[in-house]
Write a protein that holds these residues in place. Structure first.
Motif, mmCIF file in Angstrom:
data_model
loop_
_atom_site.group_PDB
_atom_site.id
_atom_site.type_symbol
_atom_site.label_atom_id
_atom_site.label_comp_id
_atom_site.label_asym_id
_atom_site.label_seq_id
_atom_site.Cartn_x
_atom_site.Cartn_y
_atom_site.Cartn_z
ATOM 1 N N PHE A 439 0.829 -1.208 0.000
ATOM 2 C CA PHE A 439 0.000 0.000 0.000
ATOM 3 C C PHE A 439 0.866 1.262 0.000
ATOM 4 C CE2 PHE A 439 -3.261 2.899 1.469
ATOM 5 C CZ PHE A 439 -4.392 2.393 0.844
ATOM 6 N N LEU A 440 1.905 1.220 0.833
ATOM 7 C CA LEU A 440 2.808 2.361 0.950
ATOM 8 C C LEU A 440 3.513 2.639 -0.380
ATOM 9 C CD1 LEU A 440 3.402 4.056 3.452
ATOM 10 C CD2 LEU A 440 5.458 2.718 3.798
ATOM 11 N N LEU A 441 4.014 1.579 -0.997
ATOM 12 C CA LEU A 441 4.715 1.745 -2.274
ATOM 13 C C LEU A 441 3.763 2.235 -3.354
ATOM 14 C CD1 LEU A 441 7.096 -1.344 -2.297
ATOM 15 C CD2 LEU A 441 7.661 1.044 -1.846
ATOM 16 N N ALA A 442 2.518 1.763 -3.291
ATOM 17 C CA ALA A 442 1.522 2.197 -4.275
ATOM 18 C C ALA A 442 1.246 3.690 -4.141
ATOM 19 C CB ALA A 442 0.234 1.404 -4.097
ATOM 20 N N LEU A 443 1.483 4.245 -2.968
ATOM 21 C CA LEU A 443 1.315 5.686 -2.789
ATOM 22 C C LEU A 443 2.584 6.444 -3.158
ATOM 23 C CD1 LEU A 443 -0.542 5.868 0.652
ATOM 24 C CD2 LEU A 443 -1.460 6.593 -1.537
ATOM 25 N N ILE A 444 3.724 5.907 -2.728
ATOM 26 C CA ILE A 444 4.980 6.658 -2.856
ATOM 27 C C ILE A 444 5.481 6.699 -4.302
ATOM 28 C CG2 ILE A 444 7.431 6.655 -2.237
ATOM 29 C CD1 ILE A 444 6.640 5.584 0.479
ATOM 30 N N ILE A 445 5.489 5.557 -4.972
ATOM 31 C CA ILE A 445 6.114 5.501 -6.303
ATOM 32 C C ILE A 445 5.438 6.459 -7.287
ATOM 33 C CG2 ILE A 445 6.624 3.988 -8.278
ATOM 34 C CD1 ILE A 445 7.162 1.767 -6.199
ATOM 35 N N PRO A 446 4.103 6.446 -7.427
ATOM 36 C CA PRO A 446 3.494 7.411 -8.353
ATOM 37 C C PRO A 446 3.773 8.856 -7.948
ATOM 38 C CG PRO A 446 1.901 5.759 -7.668
ATOM 39 C CD PRO A 446 3.106 5.569 -6.806
ATOM 40 N N THR A 447 3.773 9.124 -6.646
ATOM 41 C CA THR A 447 4.026 10.491 -6.184
ATOM 42 C C THR A 447 5.398 10.974 -6.647
ATOM 43 O OG1 THR A 447 2.735 9.962 -4.222
ATOM 44 C CG2 THR A 447 4.049 11.971 -4.149
ATOM 45 N N PHE A 448 6.398 10.126 -6.457
ATOM 46 C CA PHE A 448 7.755 10.521 -6.856
ATOM 47 C C PHE A 448 7.860 10.659 -8.372
ATOM 48 C CE2 PHE A 448 10.839 10.791 -3.381
ATOM 49 C CZ PHE A 448 10.011 10.491 -2.314
ATOM 50 N N LEU A 449 7.213 9.745 -9.103
ATOM 51 C CA LEU A 449 7.282 9.822 -10.569
ATOM 52 C C LEU A 449 6.610 11.089 -11.072
ATOM 53 C CD1 LEU A 449 6.716 6.147 -11.744
ATOM 54 C CD2 LEU A 449 8.823 7.498 -11.769
ATOM 55 N N ILE A 450 5.434 11.376 -10.536
ATOM 56 C CA ILE A 450 4.706 12.568 -10.980
ATOM 57 C C ILE A 450 5.514 13.823 -10.661
ATOM 58 C CG2 ILE A 450 2.660 13.995 -10.520
ATOM 59 C CD1 ILE A 450 1.099 11.329 -10.210
ATOM 60 N N PHE A 451 6.058 13.866 -9.463
ATOM 61 C CA PHE A 451 6.811 15.059 -9.074
ATOM 62 C C PHE A 451 8.061 15.242 -9.929
ATOM 63 C CE2 PHE A 451 9.909 17.312 -6.343
ATOM 64 C CZ PHE A 451 9.203 18.489 -6.194
ATOM 65 N N LYS A 452 8.676 14.116 -10.284
ATOM 66 C CA LYS A 452 9.910 14.192 -11.068
ATOM 67 C C LYS A 452 9.670 14.849 -12.418
ATOM 68 C CE LYS A 452 13.862 11.382 -12.317
ATOM 69 N NZ LYS A 452 13.961 10.812 -13.647
ATOM 70 N N HIS A 453 8.485 14.615 -12.976
ATOM 71 C CA HIS A 453 8.220 15.121 -14.323
ATOM 72 C C HIS A 453 7.287 16.324 -14.338
ATOM 73 C CE1 HIS A 453 10.402 11.808 -16.018
ATOM 74 N NE2 HIS A 453 9.741 10.981 -15.225
ATOM 75 N N LYS A 454 6.981 16.836 -13.167
ATOM 76 C CA LYS A 454 6.001 17.915 -13.092
ATOM 77 C C LYS A 454 6.567 19.227 -13.634
ATOM 78 C CE LYS A 454 2.848 19.801 -9.636
ATOM 79 N NZ LYS A 454 1.559 19.105 -9.635
ATOM 80 N N ASP A 455 5.743 19.927 -14.430
ATOM 81 C CA ASP A 455 6.103 21.273 -14.860
ATOM 82 C C ASP A 455 5.680 22.252 -13.779
ATOM 83 O OD1 ASP A 455 7.241 20.695 -17.222
ATOM 84 O OD2 ASP A 455 5.568 21.298 -18.487
ATOM 85 N N ILE A 456 6.616 23.126 -13.390
ATOM 86 C CA ILE A 456 6.264 24.127 -12.389
ATOM 87 C C ILE A 456 5.647 25.305 -13.130
ATOM 88 C CG2 ILE A 456 7.100 25.546 -10.497
ATOM 89 C CD1 ILE A 456 7.454 22.460 -10.153
ATOM 90 N N VAL A 457 4.345 25.423 -13.042
ATOM 91 C CA VAL A 457 3.657 26.491 -13.763
ATOM 92 C C VAL A 457 3.340 27.620 -12.796
ATOM 93 C CG1 VAL A 457 2.683 25.035 -15.552
ATOM 94 C CG2 VAL A 457 1.476 25.295 -13.402
ATOM 95 N N ASN A 458 2.754 28.674 -13.350
ATOM 96 C CA ASN A 458 2.447 29.828 -12.502
ATOM 97 C C ASN A 458 1.406 29.458 -11.458
ATOM 98 O OD1 ASN A 458 4.091 30.987 -14.297
ATOM 99 N ND2 ASN A 458 2.564 32.355 -15.193
ATOM 100 N N VAL A 459 1.552 30.059 -10.320
ATOM 101 C CA VAL A 459 0.573 29.763 -9.267
ATOM 102 C C VAL A 459 -0.227 31.017 -8.933
ATOM 103 C CG1 VAL A 459 1.630 27.785 -8.184
ATOM 104 C CG2 VAL A 459 2.440 30.066 -7.612
#
Lengths: 459, 301
Positions: A439-459
């Motif tokens: 369960f923990l890995l199912a939460l952590i792995i996507p989070t890290f992958l998404i963050f790694k490729h996330k575009d930092i857009v205007n907030v």
């Protein structure tokens, strides 16, 4: 990496909301302990007050009237003594039986009956002993009576032995009839030991019978231990007992603190634009996120620590520190034995056992905060997770095959650490460990992958 | 020596392309003014350079290192402010600097004091940043951006919130950094006149495309439409002696369209006709106008 971590912890601790939350936790501990303190001051047995309200009504039938009179006389007799005295407690607990017999037989005009005369004789003896303040002689009277009753066949040999043992113990250990923890233990011991007679094969019992048996057994083992070791616990709620139920009392506060940190640690950086400041440093995004995640994990420990310290300080001042020397008694239903822990060891095991629960929920909140950059959504989802998880705890048997895969039935490891058994069949420590890990890995792995490729857009 | 090199940078969000083949270089000691109207793609370009957004195609090289492949090493010698000087509001200025200092190897306490002196915040450095004005935050942001002695400095709209005095100080600081520390500096702005005093290179971007790369002097020449303002003691009878068309601004001023080379002759004519000439200046407003004509405004689509 260590420096990133240092920065993250600095940022969390220097926030005003952190300080406010610490104050709230201390305030909550104070409130809880004040409530306990006032509960302890409430009188234990208010039985007699009910008696006082029964009026002598001429319309009543003779039998009811006899009961009322017996109650009235019991009340009047008890009132002569202090509430904390042995006399008071003895009269309302034991002598009432004699008075009841006397009044019932008088109502039926059976003055020649043997039972009536015996009861009258005993009552008179007791009244004089009450006056002389000699409870040990009362015990001797009880012993004589017990022997007679046994000889007449009222009790089996086992029952007689137990009752005699308890009376002897009363004398040996100098436990008067006055209301006290030890007196309670003695009564519980006698009752539970007698009710446990006649159980041969526990494994063959039906589920509800088994629960009843376990309840009795727990009372028996606990009171036996307390008597044997002369535990002197003066009131029901002590600092020790609060610490034993630490998570029942304070889990909510710890969860709020952890969610507040896990839910804002990433989204605050987005919302304030400081994420850009953070990501143009010579550290990979994975390291940046990892340092934040580790900070959340550290904050779980910090939150628990603050709560423990708050309860120790405030509970100690309000309820007294002395109860900390009492051991924590835990009945292990699986092994059918009593386990004795130092209170801090017991608390420690409970904390470790609750960690998977806290870690998984904190990870859920952290993941939502990272992916959606939305603090309130993250915190709300955390509470939804905890609430939905607790819904499943009503299942006490494995009525459904899928039940054992439910995360919330696997994330409390206290039961394994105390070497006891879970309610759901098929669960084991290894199984729960794997379910939590997956369960923990199912939460952590996507989070890290998404963050790694996330575009930092205007907030 | 080239410090920053952008080659054919493209960025699209979904199907919408926001940057198309953006190519430019910044050499050491250069201050490049990155100019364009709002929404032209300045900030996006800067975010691509800094690895804050993924590059759709093309490449960014900093000190010879590809930002995509070698992010950690490439970014090590870069200092930047993107959009706003984003700082932790609930910490003091000094705490903010200390946190950044912790993330690099080469910053000691002396260096922190040095940049505090550069920021000019004085005692206010120990106040919470939430109490700072925008200008003070901008100064702290610049101090934070140069604390680790980068050789590439990227400032996005650094003049926002600065008063004229602040802009002058910023100009002095940047020219000093470029000259003495051989820093390559990229400064973006939508306002040409603010940058013209200290940039030596200009890069104009519009709708995600670079439309001009040139030195400032060339640009000035190019956009100059030969409009000058003359101040005289009076302007009566000017029509008879001047062949150029002009507009009357007031009773003593005219705006005249004339080639730069012809100005000395014009002055001679005026003096010969007993006019008193107080000053003759290039029309700055019209420089801005000409620049706008060149960029043609930005169509945000």
């Amino acid at each position: 990496m260590i420096n990133l971590l240092k920065n993250e912890i600095t940022k969390v601790i220097k926030k005003k909301s952190f300080l406010i939350m610490v104050i709230v936790m201390f305030g909550y501990a104070l409130l809880t302990n004040i409530i306990y303190l006032s509960l302890n001051n409430v009188d234990e047995v208010e039985f007699v007050q009910n008696v006082a309200s029964t009026i002598d009504d001429d319309d009543l039938d003779p039998e009811t009237k006899a009961y009322n009179e017996a109650l009235k006389e019991t009340y009047d007799l008890a009132q002569k003594y202090e509430k904390s005295s042995w006399q008071y407690n003895y009269v309302i607990t034991y002598d009432y039986d004699n008075l009841e017999t006397i009044h019932l037989y008088e109502a039926s005009q059976l003055f020649d009956s043997k039972i009536y005369n015996e009861a009258k004789e005993k009552h008179e003896k007791i009244v004089s002993l009450l006056k002389e303040d000699d409870w040990k002689s009362v015990v001797k009277i009880e012993m004589d009576e017990l022997k007679e009753a046994f000889e007449e066949g009222d009790y089996t040999k086992e029952e007689y032995d137990i009752k005699l043992e308890c009376l002897k113990m009363r004398l040996d250990k100098n436990i008067s009839y006055a209301y006290s923890y030890q007196n309670d233990n003695l009564i519980n011991y006698e009752e539970s030991k007698i009710s446990l007679l006649g159980y041969d094969d526990v494994d063959k019992l039906q589920l509800d019978e088994k629960e009843f048996y376990q309840e009795r057994k727990e009372t028996y083992l606990t009171s036996e231990y307390a008597l044997k070791h002369n535990l002197n616990i003066t009131s029901e709620i002590s600092l020790q007992s609060v610490l034993m139920d630490f998570f029942d009392e304070f889990m909510l506060m710890i969860i709020i603190m952890v969610f507040m940190i896990a839910g804002s640690i990433m989204s605050n950086e987005y919302n304030n634009g400081t994420i850009k400041l953070l990501l143009v440093r010579p550290y990979s995004r994975i390291k940046v996120l990892l340092s934040k995640y580790l900070t959340v994990l550290i904050c779980i420990l910090i939150a628990i620590l603050i709560m423990v310290v708050a309860e120790l300080l405030i509970g100690g001042v309000t309820l007294g520190f002395s109860s900390l020397s009492n051991p924590a008694l835990y009945y292990n239903a699986k092994l059918d034995t009593l386990q004795v822990y130092n209170i801090f060891a017991y608390l420690g095991l409970n904390i470790i056992g609750k960690l998977p629960n806290l870690i998984i929920l904190a990870t859920l909140v952290f993941a939502i905060s990272t992916i959606f950059a939305n603090t309130s959504l993250a915190i709300i989802m955390g509470f939804v997770g905890q609430f939905v998880g607790s819904l499943f705890s009503i299942f006490t048997t494995s009525s459904k095959w899928w039940l054992k895969y439910i995360i919330s039935l696997n994330w409390d490891w206290t039961i394994y650490l105390l070497k006891s058994a879970p309610n759901i069949e098929g669960l084991s420590f290894i199984f729960s460990f794997v379910v939590c890990l997956v369960f923990l890995l199912a939460l952590i792995i996507p989070t890290f992958l998404i963050f790694k490729h996330k575009d930092i857009v205007n907030v | 020596m080239s410090i920053l090199k952008c080659e054919k940078l493209c960025k699209s969000f979904g199907k919408k392309g926001v940057l198309k083949n953006v190519t430019f270089e910044v050499n050491e000691g250069d201050i490049l003014g990155f100019i364009g109207p709002n929404g032209a793609g300045k900030t996006t370009t800067i975010k691509l350079i800094l690895g804050l957004q993924k590059i759709s195609s093309g490449s960014v090289t900093i000190n010879g290192l590809d930002i995509k492949k070698d992010f950690v090493k490439a970014i090590e010698r870069v200092g930047a402010i993107v959009e706003n000087p984003d700082l932790y509001m609930y910490l003091t200025g000094r705490e903010n600097l200390k946190m950044i200092a912790r993330l690099y190897h080469n910053i000691d306490a002396k260096r922190i004091d040095e940049v505090i002196a550069i920021s000019g915040l004085g005692n206010r450095i120990d106040d919470n940043v939430s109490k700072y004005s925008l200008g003070m935050r901008q100064r702290l942001g610049i101090a934070a951006a140069i604390i680790h002695r980068p050789n590439l400095l990227i400032l996005d709209e650094p003049t926002n919130g600065l008063d004229p005095e602040g802009i002058r100080e910023l100009r002095d600081l940047l020219t000093k950094l470029a000259r003495e520390e051989k820093m390559a500096i990229l400064v973006s702005s939508h306002n040409l006149s603010e940058l013209e005093s200290f940039c030596n290179q200009i890069c104009i971007i519009k709708n995600g495309v670079i439309i001009d790369k040139t030195s400032l002097t060339d640009l000035k020449k190019e956009v100059s439409n030969s409009q000058y303002i003359l101040e005289l003691d009076h302007i009566d009878g000017l029509k008879d002696i001047i062949d150029y068309s002009y507009e009357e601004i007031s009773s003593t001023q005219i705006s005249i369209n004339i080639e730069r080379e012809k100005i000395p002759d014009l002055i001679k004519t005026l003096i010969a006709n007993d006019y008193l000439l107080y000053q003759i200046v290039e029309d700055k407003a019209s420089l801005e106008d000409a620049f706008l004509r060149k960029t043609g405004g930005n169509i945000i689509d």
